[in-house]
Motif scaffolding. Structure first.
Motif, PDB file in Angstrom:
ATOM      1  N   ARG A  66      -6.964  21.387   2.148  1.00  0.00           N
ATOM      2  CA  ARG A  66      -8.388  21.090   1.992  1.00  0.00           C
ATOM      3  C   ARG A  66      -8.668  19.629   2.327  1.00  0.00           C
ATOM      4  NH1 ARG A  66     -11.401  18.336  -0.999  1.00  0.00           N
ATOM      5  NH2 ARG A  66      -9.789  17.836  -2.509  1.00  0.00           N
ATOM      6  N   MET A  67      -7.821  18.723   1.822  1.00  0.00           N
ATOM      7  CA  MET A  67      -8.021  17.296   2.080  1.00  0.00           C
ATOM      8  C   MET A  67      -7.890  16.975   3.561  1.00  0.00           C
ATOM      9  SD  MET A  67      -6.266  15.246  -1.087  1.00  0.00           S
ATOM     10  CE  MET A  67      -4.659  15.976  -0.943  1.00  0.00           C
ATOM     11  N   SER A  68      -6.992  17.663   4.251  1.00  0.00           N
ATOM     12  CA  SER A  68      -6.780  17.373   5.670  1.00  0.00           C
ATOM     13  C   SER A  68      -7.951  17.835   6.531  1.00  0.00           C
ATOM     14  CB  SER A  68      -5.484  18.017   6.155  1.00  0.00           C
ATOM     15  OG  SER A  68      -5.618  19.418   6.237  1.00  0.00           O
ATOM     16  N   ARG A  69      -8.801  18.704   6.005  1.00  0.00           N
ATOM     17  CA  ARG A  69      -9.938  19.226   6.760  1.00  0.00           C
ATOM     18  C   ARG A  69     -11.246  18.519   6.430  1.00  0.00           C
ATOM     19  NH1 ARG A  69      -8.848  24.670   8.761  1.00  0.00           N
ATOM     20  NH2 ARG A  69      -6.649  25.076   8.394  1.00  0.00           N
ATOM     21  N   GLU A  70     -11.231  17.625   5.448  1.00  0.00           N
ATOM     22  CA  GLU A  70     -12.441  16.934   5.032  1.00  0.00           C
ATOM     23  C   GLU A  70     -12.305  15.449   5.314  1.00  0.00           C
ATOM     24  OE1 GLU A  70     -13.230  17.829   0.954  1.00  0.00           O
ATOM     25  OE2 GLU A  70     -13.454  19.975   1.338  1.00  0.00           O
ATOM     26  N   PRO A  71     -13.443  14.759   5.455  1.00  0.00           N
ATOM     27  CA  PRO A  71     -13.358  13.311   5.649  1.00  0.00           C
ATOM     28  C   PRO A  71     -12.789  12.636   4.394  1.00  0.00           C
ATOM     29  CG  PRO A  71     -15.641  14.081   5.808  1.00  0.00           C
ATOM     30  CD  PRO A  71     -14.790  15.257   5.457  1.00  0.00           C
ATOM     31  N   GLY A  72     -12.207  11.493   4.585  1.00  0.00           N
ATOM     32  CA  GLY A  72     -11.613  10.764   3.478  1.00  0.00           C
ATOM     33  C   GLY A  72     -10.181  10.406   3.826  1.00  0.00           C
ATOM     34  N   ALA A  73      -9.466   9.863   2.878  1.00  0.00           N
ATOM     35  CA  ALA A  73      -8.100   9.439   3.129  1.00  0.00           C
ATOM     36  C   ALA A  73      -7.271   9.608   1.870  1.00  0.00           C
ATOM     37  CB  ALA A  73      -8.078   7.979   3.577  1.00  0.00           C
ATOM     38  N   VAL A  74      -5.971   9.784   2.073  1.00  0.00           N
ATOM     39  CA  VAL A  74      -5.016   9.867   0.979  1.00  0.00           C
ATOM     40  C   VAL A  74      -4.003   8.749   1.205  1.00  0.00           C
ATOM     41  CG1 VAL A  74      -3.224  11.263  -0.117  1.00  0.00           C
ATOM     42  CG2 VAL A  74      -5.302  12.351   0.753  1.00  0.00           C
ATOM     43  N   TYR A  75      -3.721   8.012   0.134  1.00  0.00           N
ATOM     44  CA  TYR A  75      -2.763   6.910   0.220  1.00  0.00           C
ATOM     45  C   TYR A  75      -1.618   7.156  -0.749  1.00  0.00           C
ATOM     46  CZ  TYR A  75      -6.229   4.360   2.885  1.00  0.00           C
ATOM     47  OH  TYR A  75      -7.123   3.981   3.844  1.00  0.00           O
ATOM     48  N   TRP A  76      -0.455   6.636  -0.398  1.00  0.00           N
ATOM     49  CA  TRP A  76       0.745   6.787  -1.208  1.00  0.00           C
ATOM     50  C   TRP A  76       1.358   5.412  -1.414  1.00  0.00           C
ATOM     51  CZ3 TRP A  76       3.373  10.363  -3.871  1.00  0.00           C
ATOM     52  CH2 TRP A  76       4.715  10.132  -4.153  1.00  0.00           C
ATOM     53  N   ARG A  77       1.856   5.169  -2.601  1.00  0.00           N
ATOM     54  CA  ARG A  77       2.562   3.931  -2.907  1.00  0.00           C
ATOM     55  C   ARG A  77       3.935   4.341  -3.419  1.00  0.00           C
ATOM     56  NH1 ARG A  77      -0.146  -1.153  -5.103  1.00  0.00           N
ATOM     57  NH2 ARG A  77      -1.922   0.149  -4.660  1.00  0.00           N
ATOM     58  N   GLU A  78       4.985   3.956  -2.698  1.00  0.00           N
ATOM     59  CA  GLU A  78       6.334   4.399  -3.064  1.00  0.00           C
ATOM     60  C   GLU A  78       6.792   3.818  -4.399  1.00  0.00           C
ATOM     61  OE1 GLU A  78      10.611   4.965  -0.840  1.00  0.00           O
ATOM     62  OE2 GLU A  78       8.815   4.554   0.308  1.00  0.00           O
ATOM     63  N   THR A  79       6.487   2.568  -4.632  1.00  0.00           N
ATOM     64  CA  THR A  79       6.774   1.924  -5.909  1.00  0.00           C
ATOM     65  C   THR A  79       5.516   1.175  -6.338  1.00  0.00           C
ATOM     66  OG1 THR A  79       7.536  -0.176  -4.981  1.00  0.00           O
ATOM     67  CG2 THR A  79       9.199   1.569  -5.257  1.00  0.00           C
ATOM     68  N   PRO A  80       5.400   0.827  -7.612  1.00  0.00           N
ATOM     69  CA  PRO A  80       4.202   0.094  -8.039  1.00  0.00           C
ATOM     70  C   PRO A  80       3.991  -1.222  -7.287  1.00  0.00           C
ATOM     71  CG  PRO A  80       5.376   0.941  -9.941  1.00  0.00           C
ATOM     72  CD  PRO A  80       6.245   1.197  -8.749  1.00  0.00           C
ATOM     73  N   ALA A  81       5.063  -1.827  -6.792  1.00  0.00           N
ATOM     74  CA  ALA A  81       4.936  -3.112  -6.102  1.00  0.00           C
ATOM     75  C   ALA A  81       4.756  -2.970  -4.588  1.00  0.00           C
ATOM     76  CB  ALA A  81       6.168  -3.963  -6.384  1.00  0.00           C
ATOM     77  N   SER A  82       4.944  -1.775  -4.045  1.00  0.00           N
ATOM     78  CA  SER A  82       4.875  -1.611  -2.585  1.00  0.00           C
ATOM     79  C   SER A  82       3.430  -1.500  -2.109  1.00  0.00           C
ATOM     80  CB  SER A  82       5.680  -0.392  -2.144  1.00  0.00           C
ATOM     81  OG  SER A  82       5.135   0.783  -2.686  1.00  0.00           O
ATOM     82  N   ASP A  83       3.250  -1.712  -0.810  1.00  0.00           N
ATOM     83  CA  ASP A  83       1.925  -1.602  -0.198  1.00  0.00           C
ATOM     84  C   ASP A  83       1.501  -0.140  -0.124  1.00  0.00           C
ATOM     85  OD1 ASP A  83       1.778  -4.348   0.233  1.00  0.00           O
ATOM     86  OD2 ASP A  83       2.677  -4.202   2.231  1.00  0.00           O
ATOM     87  N   LEU A  84       0.188   0.060  -0.097  1.00  0.00           N
ATOM     88  CA  LEU A  84      -0.332   1.406   0.105  1.00  0.00           C
ATOM     89  C   LEU A  84      -0.061   1.855   1.531  1.00  0.00           C
ATOM     90  CD1 LEU A  84      -3.800   1.278  -1.676  1.00  0.00           C
ATOM     91  CD2 LEU A  84      -1.793   2.568  -2.372  1.00  0.00           C
ATOM     92  N   MET A  85       0.288   3.137   1.685  1.00  0.00           N
ATOM     93  CA  MET A  85       0.495   3.709   3.003  1.00  0.00           C
ATOM     94  C   MET A  85      -0.484   4.873   3.168  1.00  0.00           C
ATOM     95  SD  MET A  85       4.668   3.892   3.113  1.00  0.00           S
ATOM     96  CE  MET A  85       4.819   4.614   1.476  1.00  0.00           C
ATOM     97  N   LEU A  86      -1.131   4.918   4.325  1.00  0.00           N
ATOM     98  CA  LEU A  86      -2.027   6.025   4.633  1.00  0.00           C
ATOM     99  C   LEU A  86      -1.183   7.258   4.918  1.00  0.00           C
ATOM    100  CD1 LEU A  86      -4.838   7.181   5.312  1.00  0.00           C
ATOM    101  CD2 LEU A  86      -4.460   6.397   7.655  1.00  0.00           C
ATOM    102  N   VAL A  87      -1.520   8.376   4.309  1.00  0.00           N
ATOM    103  CA  VAL A  87      -0.817   9.627   4.528  1.00  0.00           C
ATOM    104  C   VAL A  87      -1.672  10.486   5.444  1.00  0.00           C
ATOM    105  CG1 VAL A  87       0.131  11.703   3.440  1.00  0.00           C
ATOM    106  CG2 VAL A  87       0.235   9.504   2.237  1.00  0.00           C
TER     107      VAL A  87
END
Length: 90
Positions: A66-87
């Motif tokens: 559902r998320m992949s078919r709608e506008p918007g973005a999902v971000y992931w952070r591998e550790t609390p100190a790491s940068d956000l990565m766009l998924v």
């Protein structure tokens, strides 16, 4: 007066039917070797049984789709100190 619940119903099933939630369904599932390994890893990590792992995975997969078919973005952070990565889901 007959009981409106089926013998296999759990107490929440009648409420779910009233809310329009589909009833439980039994299916036969053929898994690939990779899926068998992933299911075993998921069971080991969570302590859930196969049915619960598969149910949770399907709910998450539907939400990801559902998320992949709608506008918007999902971000992931591998550790609390790491940068956000766009998924991106492809």
């Amino acid at each position: 007066m007959p009981n409106p619940r089926a013998a296999s119903d759990t107490p929440g099933d009648a409420a779910h039917r009233a809310e329009g939630v589909p009833q439980n369904e039994r299916v036969t599932l053929n898994l690939t070797g990779k899926a068998v390994q992933a299911l075993q890893r998921l069971q080991d990590m969570t302590g859930y049984n196969k049915t619960d792992c598969i149910n949770r995975a399907l709910i998450i997969a539907a939400e990801v789709e559902r998320m992949s078919r709608e506008p918007g973005a999902v971000y992931w952070r591998e550790t609390p100190a790491s940068d956000l990565m766009l998924v991106r889901f492809v």
